[in-house]
Scaffold this motif. Structure first.
Motif, mmCIF file in Angstrom:
data_model
loop_
_atom_site.group_PDB
_atom_site.id
_atom_site.type_symbol
_atom_site.label_atom_id
_atom_site.label_comp_id
_atom_site.label_asym_id
_atom_site.label_seq_id
_atom_site.Cartn_x
_atom_site.Cartn_y
_atom_site.Cartn_z
ATOM 1 N N TRP A 7 108.206 13.037 -6.681
ATOM 2 C CA TRP A 7 108.880 11.744 -6.661
ATOM 3 C C TRP A 7 108.226 10.771 -5.686
ATOM 4 O O TRP A 7 108.910 9.937 -5.086
ATOM 5 C CB TRP A 7 110.350 11.927 -6.279
ATOM 6 C CG TRP A 7 111.207 12.446 -7.391
ATOM 7 C CD1 TRP A 7 110.895 12.532 -8.705
ATOM 8 C CD2 TRP A 7 112.543 12.951 -7.257
ATOM 9 N NE1 TRP A 7 111.943 13.055 -9.424
ATOM 10 C CE2 TRP A 7 112.968 13.323 -8.569
ATOM 11 C CE3 TRP A 7 113.413 13.121 -6.193
ATOM 12 C CZ2 TRP A 7 114.235 13.857 -8.811
ATOM 13 C CZ3 TRP A 7 114.670 13.649 -6.429
ATOM 14 C CH2 TRP A 7 115.082 14.010 -7.732
ATOM 15 N N LYS A 54 121.774 8.154 -8.843
ATOM 16 C CA LYS A 54 120.509 7.577 -9.305
ATOM 17 C C LYS A 54 120.560 6.050 -9.307
ATOM 18 O O LYS A 54 121.566 5.464 -9.715
ATOM 19 C CB LYS A 54 120.190 8.089 -10.720
ATOM 20 C CG LYS A 54 119.752 9.535 -10.770
ATOM 21 C CD LYS A 54 119.537 10.015 -12.197
ATOM 22 C CE LYS A 54 120.834 10.264 -12.916
ATOM 23 N NZ LYS A 54 120.648 10.935 -14.214
ATOM 24 N N ILE A 88 114.882 6.140 -11.151
ATOM 25 C CA ILE A 88 114.462 7.004 -12.254
ATOM 26 C C ILE A 88 115.289 6.692 -13.492
ATOM 27 O O ILE A 88 116.458 6.330 -13.393
ATOM 28 C CB ILE A 88 114.612 8.488 -11.869
ATOM 29 C CG1 ILE A 88 113.788 9.384 -12.766
ATOM 30 C CG2 ILE A 88 116.062 8.915 -11.793
ATOM 31 C CD1 ILE A 88 113.554 10.773 -12.211
ATOM 32 N N LEU A 137 116.801 6.666 -5.312
ATOM 33 C CA LEU A 137 116.054 7.368 -6.345
ATOM 34 C C LEU A 137 115.979 6.472 -7.570
ATOM 35 O O LEU A 137 116.998 6.218 -8.220
ATOM 36 C CB LEU A 137 116.724 8.701 -6.705
ATOM 37 C CG LEU A 137 116.090 9.470 -7.871
ATOM 38 C CD1 LEU A 137 114.643 9.827 -7.582
ATOM 39 C CD2 LEU A 137 116.902 10.730 -8.192
ATOM 40 N N ARG A 187 110.164 14.529 -1.725
ATOM 41 C CA ARG A 187 109.289 13.742 -2.598
ATOM 42 C C ARG A 187 108.156 14.612 -3.152
ATOM 43 O O ARG A 187 107.866 14.602 -4.349
ATOM 44 C CB ARG A 187 108.660 12.587 -1.811
ATOM 45 C CG ARG A 187 109.509 11.356 -1.628
ATOM 46 C CD ARG A 187 108.622 10.231 -1.137
ATOM 47 N NE ARG A 187 109.384 9.031 -0.814
ATOM 48 C CZ ARG A 187 109.498 8.548 0.412
ATOM 49 N NH1 ARG A 187 108.912 9.172 1.429
ATOM 50 N NH2 ARG A 187 110.195 7.446 0.631
ATOM 51 N N ASN A 198 109.153 7.527 -6.949
ATOM 52 C CA ASN A 198 110.541 7.362 -7.391
ATOM 53 C C ASN A 198 111.551 7.319 -6.247
ATOM 54 O O ASN A 198 112.545 6.592 -6.312
ATOM 55 C CB ASN A 198 110.938 8.499 -8.339
ATOM 56 C CG ASN A 198 110.057 8.583 -9.553
ATOM 57 O OD1 ASN A 198 109.107 9.351 -9.586
ATOM 58 N ND2 ASN A 198 110.341 7.768 -10.562
ATOM 59 N N LEU A 199 111.320 8.125 -5.223
ATOM 60 C CA LEU A 199 112.249 8.178 -4.100
ATOM 61 C C LEU A 199 111.761 7.189 -3.043
ATOM 62 O O LEU A 199 110.900 7.491 -2.221
ATOM 63 C CB LEU A 199 112.318 9.601 -3.542
ATOM 64 C CG LEU A 199 113.410 9.901 -2.514
ATOM 65 C CD1 LEU A 199 114.768 9.387 -2.957
ATOM 66 C CD2 LEU A 199 113.460 11.400 -2.248
#
Length: 219
Positions: free
Chosen positions: A201, A163, A217, A215, A196, A204-205
């Motif tokens: 996401w 992450k 998050i 990623l 995604r 986020n991605l």
């Protein structure tokens, strides 16, 4: 929670490993001195030790001889790259040998492999409302099951274990497809797009220019 001891005389490297393994869900402690490492091993139980060779107080090979009877898995992380050094480390009982400089994604993968060999691997990984049951190979989003292809699952696990780290396209392709990456291939991008959507996401991605994906998050 899996406890990992990091033993390296370079604090920036200790900090780098600590931050990334903590993000991957592990509990870490770090020391920069060989004798201090031995004292800590005597006082606390650890599931894995990441061990440099060149250390003040006692070198990594000496510490390995102390650790071996305790049956704690060890990965050497060192700048000593010659074959004779690797052979010596492995003959002393180390489970793996990683040469500096290394990529964080490779380190996290090797940690997981060694822990799995000792039946100590994490069962659950999480990121936001996404939960991955490694043993059952099941994924849920907000408590509801999500169906993924094998490649989507492999990417998901890599992203969660790393992450907030930018992962190179070449490394992602190598780790998930087990093959050489070709610059004109759209395979990775298509799988990321589908991931995604399935994970929610979209924001986020993110793509990282000239590198790959990250990623973003917070748990």
């Amino acid at each position: 929670m899996i406890k990992i001891l990091i033993v390296d005389d370079e604090k920036p490297i200790c900090d780098l490993i600590d931050i990334n393994l903590t993000d991957a869900g592990y509990c870490c402690k770090a020391v920069q001195d060989g004798l201090e490492a031995i004292d800590l091993i005597e006082r606390e139980p650890f599931d894995l030790i990441l061990l440099d060779v060149m250390l003040p107080g006692a070198n990594g090979y000496d510490i390995m001889e102390y650790i071996y009877p305790l049956k704690i898995p060890v990965i050497f992380i060192t700048a000593k790259h010659e074959v004779k050094d690797r052979v010596k480390g492995l003959k002393l009982g180390a489970d793996d040998y990683l040469v500096k400089p290394f990529e964080v994604v490779e380190l996290v993968a090797r940690v997981e492999v060694v822990l799995r060999r000792y039946n100590k691997a994490q069962r659950l990984l999480s990121a936001g409302d996404i939960v991955v049951d490694i043993e059952a190979r099941k994924v849920t989003r907000g408590g509801r099951p999500v169906v993924l292809t094998n490649k989507e699952y492999g990417l998901l696990v890599l992203f969660i274990r790393n992450k907030n780290i930018a992962l190179f396209r070449e490394r992602l392709y190598e780790m998930v497809w087990g093959d050489e990456y070709f610059a004109d291939s759209r395979t990775l991008d298509l799988h990321v797009q589908r991931l995604r959507k399935k994970m929610g996401w979209e924001d986020n991605l993110v793509a990282v220019y000239k590198i790959g994906y990250r990623l973003e998050i917070e748990d």
